[in-house]
Scaffold this active site. Sequence first.
Site: not given
Length: 373
Positions: A176-178
Site C-alpha cells: 500500500g501507499c502508506y
Amino acid sequence: MGLSCRKKTTSTASQVAPASQKTYSATKPARIAILGASGYTGEECVRLLAQHPAFNVTVLTGESQAGKAFSDVFPHLVTATDVPNLIKVGDVDWDNVDAAFCCLPHATTQEILASLPTHIRVVDLSADFRLRDVSTYAEWYGGEHKAPELQKEAVYGLTEVYRNDIRSARLVANPGCYPTSVQLPLYPLLEAGLILTDDIIVDSKSGVSGAGRSAKQAFLYTEVAEGINSYGVSKHRHMPEIEQGLSDAAGSEVRISFTPHLMPMSRGMQSTCYVKMANNVTIDDLRQHLVNRYKDETFVHVLPEGQIPHTRHVRGSNYNLIAVFADRIPGRAIVISVIDNLVKGASGQAIQNLNVMLGVPEETGLMQQALFP
C-alpha cells in the site's frame, strides 16, 4: 498479528534474474494484461508502460466500461500508446498473456487470481495478498479470505527489501501507499537496532487520488478543498500491513500509533515518523545508516542534513525522498518520507516489481523525473 508475506532476503538492484527465466526485450516484449484499468492505478500503469520497451499492453479490463476505447475513459492518454479497448475479465484470453497487473478493488481479486493459469506472473495492487495471516485480513477487511492457499505463496513487494524473493515469485502483493512511505525509512533503522520498537508515531498525509476513482460524496471538490481532515483514526486498514513489515525488520512485534490525513491535492504522500533512538545513537548515525543502505538504489534517496523533502519534489515519479532531523526532545528523531502515492505508492512500484520478476532491468520505464511546478 501476522508478519510479512514471506521472510525478506535483501539484495541489490544489480543482481540478475535466474538464467532459466524467459528473456523479454523490445523485439520480444512481454504481453501484459491490466485488470481494472479504468481506475487510477490501472491508468497509471498504462501511462508508465507507454515508455516501457519490454512490456506490451495487450489486455485492458474494466467491467463497467467494457467495450469503450481507453482514450474515452482517460482522454489525456489518447496519444500515449496504442492499447486495446476495455473488456470484461471473463473475456480475457489468458493463453496470450505473460503477466498481469491486478488493479481491482480489495476483496475482488482473490478468486480471479486463484483461477488464472500458472504461467501468468501477477503483481496485485489490492490489499488481498499483503497480509500473511488470513485471520488478520478478515479482521481488517471484513470478510474471509477466499484464496488462502494462494496467499501462502504470495511475496510482499517492497522491492528494495524483498527483491530476492520477488525475482522468483509467481504472485507479488504490491504494498500500500502508506506502508511504502513508512517502511522504506523505518525498516533499515529497526533492522539495525538504531531505533526502539516502542512509541513510534506516524503522521501521514495523502492526496485524494488515494481514495480511488469511484464517486463518493466525501471526496467531492467542495468536501476536500481548502481543508484537511483525519480519517481511519486508530483503525486504518494499512496499520497491520505497516506493523507486519516493521516487525519483520525488528525481529519482534512492533505496534505503532498511525493517523492518516486527507489533503486537498490530487496526488502525493508524506509520512512524518517520530521515533526514539537507541542508547548512544545519534541523528548522524540514523542518517548515515540510511545513506549506506540505499546508496545503490535508484529510487530511494536520503537528503543531506537540513534539507526538507516536499511531495511536489516526487510528483509523477517513482522516487522516495527521506530526511532525518533531531527532535527538540532529547533522544528522539523525526524522519520524513515523501512519495507519489500513485507511482512509488502503487503503479510505479508494481512495474518495478514486474521488471524484477521478468528479468528486465529494474529501472526500465520508470526514470521519469518529478513534474514541477
